[in-house]
Scaffold this motif. Sequence first.
Motif: not given
Length: 363
Positions: A46-61
């Motif tokens: 579940d933590r992987r699901v949460m982290i991966n939900s923003i994984g591809p975009v957090w650095d771009g944000n």
Amino acid sequence: MELTTVWFTLIAVLWIGYFVLEGFDFGVGVLLPLLAPRGAGHSGTDRRVMINSIGPVWDGNEVWLLVAGGATFAAFPEWYATLFSGFYLPLLLILAALIVRGVAFEYRGKVDDPRWRRNWDRAIFWGSLLPAFLWGVAFANIVRGVPIDAGHQYTGTLLTLLNPYALLGGLTTLLVFTLHGAVFLALKTGGEIRYRARDLVSRAWAPVVLVAAAFLAWTQLSHGRPATWGTAAVAAVALCGGVAAALRGREGIAFTGTALAIAATTITLFGNLWPDVMPSSTSDAFSLTVHNAASSHYTLTVMTWVAVVFTPIVLAYQAWSYWVFRQRLTRETLGAPLPTTGTDRIAGADGASEADRAAGAGR
């Protein structure tokens, strides 16, 4: 329209983009131990699901923050100098928290060890909570005004910044960003995390709305302009509408509502500043304005042409990245067969990896 007005508006737009997009990143980080508590079944996945939900975009944000800071330095150097000298410690804490959080995203899956991941998860939590709170403190102080002398030097102390209005602003951004993150998780994930996020919204929406309403009311009654009463009303209606949509399971509309509330609140704060960029509580004559804090006309002209050329490119790329990673994430998508060679598989059994992101995007 004068170029000083153009760049004040563009900087406001950059902060809107940052708070709307990075806001749900902060929310997801704050919710990590709440929606996937350790000891519960499937907590690692579940933590992987949460982290991966923003994984591809957090650095771009976070690029929105970098550009906002760079634009402020180039367009209004006096504003930048006074802000960073007066708010040195809070901004340093924000920068340190963002660095630690970024490292945590990349390193939590490097070692397949529960203690290793637990420590990095704590870094993600605190690296999300501190900026979410301190940005509200900083912007509330800017709108309220701080002691600035005739030389545009900040003359207060750290305790000057910890006034009741600023602390309420920090609590508001923290709670609204957390709600924004919960709505994002309900929109982006499926299965247990989605239901937990929806349940959290149903239990936590009332205090969030009350705190946000108190901050908006205080802002308008003490520092408001006639024109910003409209944007403050839009923020209030959008937040309530987003909550109502979330309670009915309309995650897309709910996310639009919370995003619009954050955007309208940011517009309200910048609207109350104009034409100041940093009001002085010592004397109105010492305030920094878009005129006495601005760079030369030539500098602003060159910056404007650079922005005209590169801004559409950046926006198009970020929109494309969100489109590519638009599918919902579930435990099952992260359990799909993953590459085991090369750099594609860099995470441990409970870590986030590039392969996890690809699986989450439905590749």
